[in-house]
Design a protein around this motif. Structure first.
Motif, PDB file in Angstrom:
ATOM      1  N   LYS A   1       1.097  -1.269  -0.096  1.00 46.14           N
ATOM      2  CA  LYS A   1       0.021   0.096   0.103  1.00 46.14           C
ATOM      3  C   LYS A   1       0.814   1.033   0.079  1.00 46.14           C
ATOM      4  O   LYS A   1       1.824   1.147   0.638  1.00 46.14           O
ATOM      5  CB  LYS A   1      -0.975   0.155   1.371  1.00 46.14           C
ATOM      6  CG  LYS A   1      -1.831   1.119   1.346  1.00 46.14           C
ATOM      7  CD  LYS A   1      -2.523   1.164   2.389  1.00 46.14           C
ATOM      8  CE  LYS A   1      -3.502   2.297   2.528  1.00 46.14           C
ATOM      9  NZ  LYS A   1      -4.664   2.341   1.401  1.00 46.14           N
ATOM     10  N   ASP A   2       0.712   2.296  -0.859  1.00 47.42           N
ATOM     11  CA  ASP A   2       1.627   3.228  -0.863  1.00 47.42           C
ATOM     12  C   ASP A   2       2.989   2.946  -1.358  1.00 47.42           C
ATOM     13  O   ASP A   2       3.858   3.662  -0.507  1.00 47.42           O
ATOM     14  CB  ASP A   2       1.595   4.200   0.239  1.00 47.42           C
ATOM     15  CG  ASP A   2      -0.018   4.750   0.652  1.00 47.42           C
ATOM     16  OD1 ASP A   2      -0.864   5.009  -0.249  1.00 47.42           O
ATOM     17  OD2 ASP A   2      -0.239   4.836   1.846  1.00 47.42           O
ATOM     18  N   ASN A   3       3.088   2.079  -2.065  1.00 50.63           N
ATOM     19  CA  ASN A   3       4.576   1.357  -2.409  1.00 50.63           C
ATOM     20  C   ASN A   3       4.542   1.271  -3.965  1.00 50.63           C
ATOM     21  O   ASN A   3       3.934   0.459  -4.616  1.00 50.63           O
ATOM     22  CB  ASN A   3       4.652   0.187  -1.731  1.00 50.63           C
ATOM     23  CG  ASN A   3       6.292  -0.219  -1.968  1.00 50.63           C
ATOM     24  OD1 ASN A   3       6.837   0.379  -2.811  1.00 50.63           O
ATOM     25  ND2 ASN A   3       6.587  -1.201  -1.271  1.00 50.63           N
ATOM     26  N   PRO A   4       5.441   2.223  -4.540  1.00 50.77           N
ATOM     27  CA  PRO A   4       5.484   2.335  -6.164  1.00 50.77           C
ATOM     28  C   PRO A   4       5.931   0.864  -6.690  1.00 50.77           C
ATOM     29  O   PRO A   4       5.722   0.424  -7.866  1.00 50.77           O
ATOM     30  CB  PRO A   4       6.537   3.265  -6.362  1.00 50.77           C
ATOM     31  CG  PRO A   4       6.589   4.196  -5.102  1.00 50.77           C
ATOM     32  CD  PRO A   4       6.074   3.048  -3.948  1.00 50.77           C
ATOM     33  N   ALA A   5       6.633  -0.119  -5.897  1.00 48.00           N
ATOM     34  CA  ALA A   5       7.117  -1.209  -6.247  1.00 48.00           C
ATOM     35  C   ALA A   5       5.925  -2.383  -6.359  1.00 48.00           C
ATOM     36  O   ALA A   5       6.052  -3.177  -7.195  1.00 48.00           O
ATOM     37  CB  ALA A   5       8.294  -1.917  -5.432  1.00 48.00           C
ATOM     38  N   MET A   6       4.945  -2.011  -5.753  1.00 52.77           N
ATOM     39  CA  MET A   6       3.427  -2.655  -5.807  1.00 52.77           C
ATOM     40  C   MET A   6       2.434  -1.785  -5.653  1.00 52.77           C
ATOM     41  O   MET A   6       1.569  -2.111  -5.065  1.00 52.77           O
ATOM     42  CB  MET A   6       3.482  -3.687  -4.618  1.00 52.77           C
ATOM     43  CG  MET A   6       4.580  -4.882  -4.629  1.00 52.77           C
ATOM     44  SD  MET A   6       4.514  -6.275  -3.535  1.00 52.77           S
ATOM     45  CE  MET A   6       2.927  -6.819  -4.101  1.00 52.77           C
ATOM     46  N   ALA A   7       2.368  -1.221  -6.642  1.00 54.05           N
ATOM     47  CA  ALA A   7       1.314  -0.192  -6.842  1.00 54.05           C
ATOM     48  C   ALA A   7      -0.178  -0.632  -7.034  1.00 54.05           C
ATOM     49  O   ALA A   7      -1.262  -0.084  -6.627  1.00 54.05           O
ATOM     50  CB  ALA A   7       1.605   0.845  -8.157  1.00 54.05           C
TER      51      ALA A   7
END
Length: 430
Positions: free
Chosen positions: A261-267
């Protein structure tokens, strides 16, 4: 499978700590596994009995993988091992201790599975044989299906000598990940910070009771206990420098605390196969999930700015429900601030301000730690990436998606400075 997500709200006062699964000896730390195994006290257990550092025999496939996680991840074999794992039902788990250990084990396996290949090799689906039991255990505990502070620190400890002290030399983790001694140090120093908070936690019911009764002397004693505990937490946090290597923390450990969540690597989040066809988003492990400072903030009437307060409120969803209920009970009680203000007692005001000042100083010191272990380490990692790019294809890259964010998804420095500053604003002026 016996759940433990308490829905019954205890009466507002007195705040009996045991009603909220809070120990007078260990605070918010989940019970010493050896005591939880049915021993009347740590000294009554022999070293031969590991108690709840192991799940019952039917769950051996989970434990086997969990005990090999660092090797399976670094050899890139964890995902294939998980695919071969039987789908087990958690129905044979009994009691909170077994459920918490199962959540710890499954959360560590999940983080290893998702992040085995780094932030550029993530997965979109958590396989059914891991996702379904993890979801069911999480539902029984009232916790989200991801690694949280409750797993990583509160439930992940044991004493080497069951009759020995709760000190670094006598402590070890139950489950681990890549990161070696630095990971062990990071978990156990954080645990000792939680342990240092215990006198302050025990002072909360005393402070609230004294406030209701208008007992200035009892409130003064409780506030002095609280201030001493917060100061001890800061001293415990200093030990991070002795046990945790910044490069190892940033380049190896930190990614396994990251969420989706709120992580560009796991958008797009993560699909929990057999649970939901839609991807779900959960925040990673964060110090903001520790109940301690939420409880102290509520007791002292500290009011954070709207965006920070909203993030902290969301982090409460990652606490064990009984701990979350404890914070809410404090929130609903009359803050000692009212008695301090109405009394005009300078000695009482000084004790209250000592608490607020200690809390602000603890948060300032946390910023110092984060600067060393994230900002400076990120800068060095970026420089190394530039060198590697000049030399050829990058190999073994340090994660970069969360360079300016915490693993819980907050914009880390603006968040930490804001809550430090609003804490300072809680001082009562003469």
């Amino acid at each position: 499978m016996e759940g433990s997500a308490d829905t019954e709200e205890p009466p507002l006062l007195p705040l009996a700590l045991s009603r909220f699964h809070i120990s007078e000896e260990f605070g918010f730390l989940l019970p010493d596994p050896l005591v939880g195994a049915g021993c009347a006290s740590p000294s009554a257990c022999t070293g031969e009995r590991e108690g709840l550092t192991e799940l019952p025999a039917p769950y051996r496939p989970w434990m086997d993988i969990a005990h090999e996680l660092p090797q399976l991840i670094t050899s890139h074999q964890l995902r294939s091992r998980v695919h071969q794992m039987p789908q087990l039902s958690p129905q044979q788990l009994r009691g909170r201790e077994e459920l918490h250990l199962a959540h710890l084990v499954l959360s560590f396996i999940t983080m290893g599975y998702v992040w085995q290949e780094g932030e550029e090799g993530t997965v979109q689906v958590l396989p059914r044989n891991l996702a379904v039991p993890f979801w069911e255990v999480s539902q029984a505990l009232g916790l989200p299906p991801i690694l949280s502070h409750a797993d990583f620190v509160l439930a992940n400890w044991r004493r080497k000598d069951p009759s020995g002290p709760l000190e670094m030399e006598n402590l070890d983790t139950i489950i681990t990940l890549p990161g070696g001694e630095s990971l062990r140090g990071f978990i156990l120093v954080t645990l000792l910070v939680e342990k240092a908070a215990v006198p302050g936690i025990k002072a909360i019911p005393q402070a609230l009771g004294a406030t209701l009764q208008g007992d200035e002397e009892s409130l003064h004693r409780a506030l002095e206990e609280l201030a001493g505990a917060i100061e001890a937490m800061r001293e415990a946090l200093r030990r991070m420098h002795d046990y945790v290597d910044p490069e190892v923390f940033y380049s190896v450990i930190r990614i396994f605390l990251s969420g989706w969540k709120d992580n560009p690597a796991m958008a797009h989040g993560l699909v929990y196969e057999g649970v939901s066809a839609e991807a779900l988003a959960f925040s990673g492990g964060s110090a903001a999930q520790s109940t301690v400072l939420h409880a102290f903030d509520e007791l002292l009437g500290i009011c954070h700015r709207q965006d920070c307060a909203a993030f902290l409120l969301r982090m409460r969803e990652y606490m064990p429900p009984a701990h979350r209920a404890f914070v809410e009970q404090i929130r609903g009680a009359l803050s000692p601030r009212h008695l301090v203000l109405s009394s005009g007692n300078a000695r009482l005001r000084a004790a209250f301000n000592r608490c607020v000042s200690a809390l602000a100083e603890l948060r300032s010191y946390h910023i110092t730690i984060v600067t060393k272990y994230i900002a400076v380490a990120a800068s060095k990692a970026k420089a190394r990436r530039a060198e590697l790019n000049r030399a050829g294809p990058a190999v073994g890259k340090a994660p970069s998606a969360l360079e300016d964010k915490g693993t819980g998804g907050s914009h880390i420095f603006s968040f930490l400075k804001s809550i430090r500053d609003t804490t300072r604003e809680g001082m009562i002026r003469a």
